[in-house]
Scaffold this active site. Structure first.
Site, PDB file in Angstrom:
ATOM      1  N   ASP A  33      40.173  19.803  19.708  1.00  0.00           N
ATOM      2  CA  ASP A  33      39.253  20.904  19.423  1.00  0.00           C
ATOM      3  C   ASP A  33      39.128  21.890  20.580  1.00  0.00           C
ATOM      4  O   ASP A  33      38.341  22.827  20.528  1.00  0.00           O
ATOM      5  CB  ASP A  33      37.869  20.365  19.058  1.00  0.00           C
ATOM      6  CG  ASP A  33      37.218  19.575  20.195  1.00  0.00           C
ATOM      7  OD1 ASP A  33      37.845  19.451  21.266  1.00  0.00           O
ATOM      8  OD2 ASP A  33      36.084  19.093  20.011  1.00  0.00           O
ATOM      9  N   GLY A  34      39.909  21.682  21.649  1.00  0.00           N
ATOM     10  CA  GLY A  34      39.931  22.614  22.772  1.00  0.00           C
ATOM     11  C   GLY A  34      39.061  22.223  23.945  1.00  0.00           C
ATOM     12  O   GLY A  34      39.147  22.836  25.015  1.00  0.00           O
ATOM     13  N   GLU A  35      38.221  21.199  23.784  1.00  0.00           N
ATOM     14  CA  GLU A  35      37.372  20.780  24.892  1.00  0.00           C
ATOM     15  C   GLU A  35      38.212  20.163  26.009  1.00  0.00           C
ATOM     16  O   GLU A  35      39.215  19.487  25.756  1.00  0.00           O
ATOM     17  CB  GLU A  35      36.330  19.764  24.417  1.00  0.00           C
ATOM     18  CG  GLU A  35      35.272  20.370  23.518  1.00  0.00           C
ATOM     19  CD  GLU A  35      34.195  19.373  23.135  1.00  0.00           C
ATOM     20  OE1 GLU A  35      34.320  18.182  23.496  1.00  0.00           O
ATOM     21  OE2 GLU A  35      33.224  19.785  22.476  1.00  0.00           O
ATOM     22  N   ARG A  89      28.752  37.191  42.877  1.00  0.00           N
ATOM     23  CA  ARG A  89      28.306  38.576  43.051  1.00  0.00           C
ATOM     24  C   ARG A  89      27.093  38.910  42.186  1.00  0.00           C
ATOM     25  O   ARG A  89      26.452  39.935  42.403  1.00  0.00           O
ATOM     26  CB  ARG A  89      29.463  39.526  42.767  1.00  0.00           C
ATOM     27  CG  ARG A  89      30.506  39.543  43.889  1.00  0.00           C
ATOM     28  CD  ARG A  89      31.669  40.467  43.579  1.00  0.00           C
ATOM     29  NE  ARG A  89      32.554  39.868  42.591  1.00  0.00           N
ATOM     30  CZ  ARG A  89      33.678  40.447  42.163  1.00  0.00           C
ATOM     31  NH1 ARG A  89      34.024  41.634  42.631  1.00  0.00           N
ATOM     32  NH2 ARG A  89      34.441  39.842  41.275  1.00  0.00           N
ATOM     33  N   HIS A 122      30.739  36.042  48.834  1.00  0.00           N
ATOM     34  CA  HIS A 122      30.574  37.497  48.870  1.00  0.00           C
ATOM     35  C   HIS A 122      29.155  37.875  49.276  1.00  0.00           C
ATOM     36  O   HIS A 122      28.955  38.825  50.038  1.00  0.00           O
ATOM     37  CB  HIS A 122      30.902  38.088  47.499  1.00  0.00           C
ATOM     38  CG  HIS A 122      30.831  39.586  47.442  1.00  0.00           C
ATOM     39  ND1 HIS A 122      31.741  40.389  48.095  1.00  0.00           N
ATOM     40  CD2 HIS A 122      29.956  40.417  46.817  1.00  0.00           C
ATOM     41  CE1 HIS A 122      31.431  41.663  47.875  1.00  0.00           C
ATOM     42  NE2 HIS A 122      30.344  41.708  47.112  1.00  0.00           N
ATOM     43  N   ASP A 159      33.964  49.084  53.162  1.00  0.00           N
ATOM     44  CA  ASP A 159      32.575  49.524  53.273  1.00  0.00           C
ATOM     45  C   ASP A 159      31.948  48.840  54.476  1.00  0.00           C
ATOM     46  O   ASP A 159      32.537  47.950  55.093  1.00  0.00           O
ATOM     47  CB  ASP A 159      31.781  49.216  52.001  1.00  0.00           C
ATOM     48  CG  ASP A 159      31.876  47.761  51.588  1.00  0.00           C
ATOM     49  OD1 ASP A 159      31.593  46.881  52.418  1.00  0.00           O
ATOM     50  OD2 ASP A 159      32.245  47.500  50.430  1.00  0.00           O
ATOM     51  N   LYS A 183      31.313  53.773  50.983  1.00  0.00           N
ATOM     52  CA  LYS A 183      31.542  53.554  49.561  1.00  0.00           C
ATOM     53  C   LYS A 183      30.255  53.813  48.798  1.00  0.00           C
ATOM     54  O   LYS A 183      29.208  53.260  49.118  1.00  0.00           O
ATOM     55  CB  LYS A 183      32.022  52.130  49.295  1.00  0.00           C
ATOM     56  CG  LYS A 183      32.301  51.832  47.831  1.00  0.00           C
ATOM     57  CD  LYS A 183      32.938  50.484  47.639  1.00  0.00           C
ATOM     58  CE  LYS A 183      31.953  49.356  47.904  1.00  0.00           C
ATOM     59  NZ  LYS A 183      32.534  48.037  47.550  1.00  0.00           N
ATOM     60  N   ARG A 185      28.689  53.935  44.764  1.00  0.00           N
ATOM     61  CA  ARG A 185      28.928  53.638  43.357  1.00  0.00           C
ATOM     62  C   ARG A 185      27.920  54.414  42.496  1.00  0.00           C
ATOM     63  O   ARG A 185      26.711  54.337  42.728  1.00  0.00           O
ATOM     64  CB  ARG A 185      28.785  52.143  43.092  1.00  0.00           C
ATOM     65  CG  ARG A 185      29.143  51.738  41.656  1.00  0.00           C
ATOM     66  CD  ARG A 185      28.844  50.268  41.432  1.00  0.00           C
ATOM     67  NE  ARG A 185      29.633  49.426  42.299  1.00  0.00           N
ATOM     68  CZ  ARG A 185      30.847  48.965  41.996  1.00  0.00           C
ATOM     69  NH1 ARG A 185      31.404  49.302  40.849  1.00  0.00           N
ATOM     70  NH2 ARG A 185      31.497  48.190  42.845  1.00  0.00           N
ATOM     71  N   ASP A 210      39.108  42.930  53.308  1.00  0.00           N
ATOM     72  CA  ASP A 210      37.913  42.707  52.491  1.00  0.00           C
ATOM     73  C   ASP A 210      37.806  41.217  52.189  1.00  0.00           C
ATOM     74  O   ASP A 210      38.775  40.462  52.373  1.00  0.00           O
ATOM     75  CB  ASP A 210      37.998  43.509  51.200  1.00  0.00           C
ATOM     76  CG  ASP A 210      36.614  43.868  50.652  1.00  0.00           C
ATOM     77  OD1 ASP A 210      35.613  43.332  51.163  1.00  0.00           O
ATOM     78  OD2 ASP A 210      36.539  44.689  49.725  1.00  0.00           O
TER      79      ASP A 210
END
Length: 283
Positions: A33-35, A89, A122, A159, A183, A185, A210
């Site tokens: 079943d994909g588990e 994040r 991060h 940044d 930077k 946003r 980074d």
């Protein structure tokens, strides 16, 4: 005993070499079943170190299963190493009704382990979301190892928040300047505007550093500006080379001559290992 998630097998092997611990052979299967079903061999009275990056939802499920499996197999103490922590994040609710996903994931991990090792999260504050002791390992210095032939280098962060990593790589290399881009946003569109730094780059080798490269958009913008300003060679270096979709192509098209990452996320550019930094954190 070191137990690896399916996405961190090379790093787990390197960590076994670094620490002298035995490397268990975990198995990763799926039911019809994909588990998922992640399992480990039995062992008695030992510490288990589970090493698994969580760059996908499936990896999160696998990590939780491995923690439970090693306890069932007889581990007295469990340390969970999360080389790359997905959802880190999302360390706060950005809009009403949204979850603090990093906190939810940290709490889930905490239920099945005695301590946690994170590699260059991060947002460092995510360590506070765990209900068990957390050690943060810094693998940024290893990015300097392949940088043996730089000419009058400049180490640039995309940044201000990443300038510390650029300084770490510069210090490990032993020479060069550091600087960063501004930077911004747009809150409405999500588009990022990169403002060049004042560092002179014409005729010099530039390393853009980074902690994470995911889509490559921010770093590509920075690289394009540097190429226009006459940078000689351009190296992109990151601790976590997530590199989703066409990120690698995007960076190359922008003018990157070389892409360097660690094995916290195992990619073709993972030419250095975070194992020494993790080994130090495990002591």
């Amino acid at each position: 005993m070191i137990v690896s998630g399916s996405s961190s097998q090379l790093l787990a092997a390197a960590l076994a070499d670094e620490t002298g611990h035995e490397l268990a052979t975990a198995t990763y299967d799926r039911f019809p079943d994909g588990e998922q079903l992640a399992a480990v061999p039995a062992f008695e009275g030992e510490e288990a170190v589970v090493v698994s990056s969580t760059a996908s939802d499936a990896a999160w499920v696998e990590l939780l299963q491995l923690q439970d499996a090693v306890r069932e197999a007889g581990a007295n103490e469990i340390t969970t190493v999360v080389p790359y922590m997905g959802y880190a994040r999302q360390d706060r609710a950005f809009r009403d009704g949204q979850p603090i996903s990093a906190r939810a994931m940290a709490r889930a991990i905490s239920t099945g382990t005695d301590r946690v090792v994170l590699v260059n999260p991060h947002e460092p504050a995510v360590a506070e979301f765990y209900d068990v002791p957390v050690t943060v390992a810094d693998a940024a210095a290893t990015l300097a190892d392949p940088l043996t032939d730089l000419t009058d280098p400049v180490f640039l962060a995309p940044d201000a928040g990443a300038e510390g990593i650029a300084e770490t790589v510069r210090d490990a290399h032993g020479a060069g300047e550091t600087d960063y881009f501004e930077k911004r946003r747009d809150r409405e569109t999500g588009e990022i505007e990169i403002t060049p730094s004042d560092a002179p780059v014409s005729g010099r080798d530039v390393v853009v550093v980074d902690d994470i490269v995911a889509t490559g958009s921010t770093m590509s913008e920075a690289v394009s500006v540097l190429r226009e300003r006459g940078a000689e060679r351009l190296v992109a270096a990151c601790v976590h080379p997530v590199l989703v979709a066409n990120a690698t192509t995007k960076l190359r098209a922008a003018g990157v001559d070389r892409l360097i990452g660690t094995d916290t996320v195992e990619r073709g550019c993972s030419v250095v290992s975070a194992a020494p930094a993790i080994g130090d954190a495990l002591k």
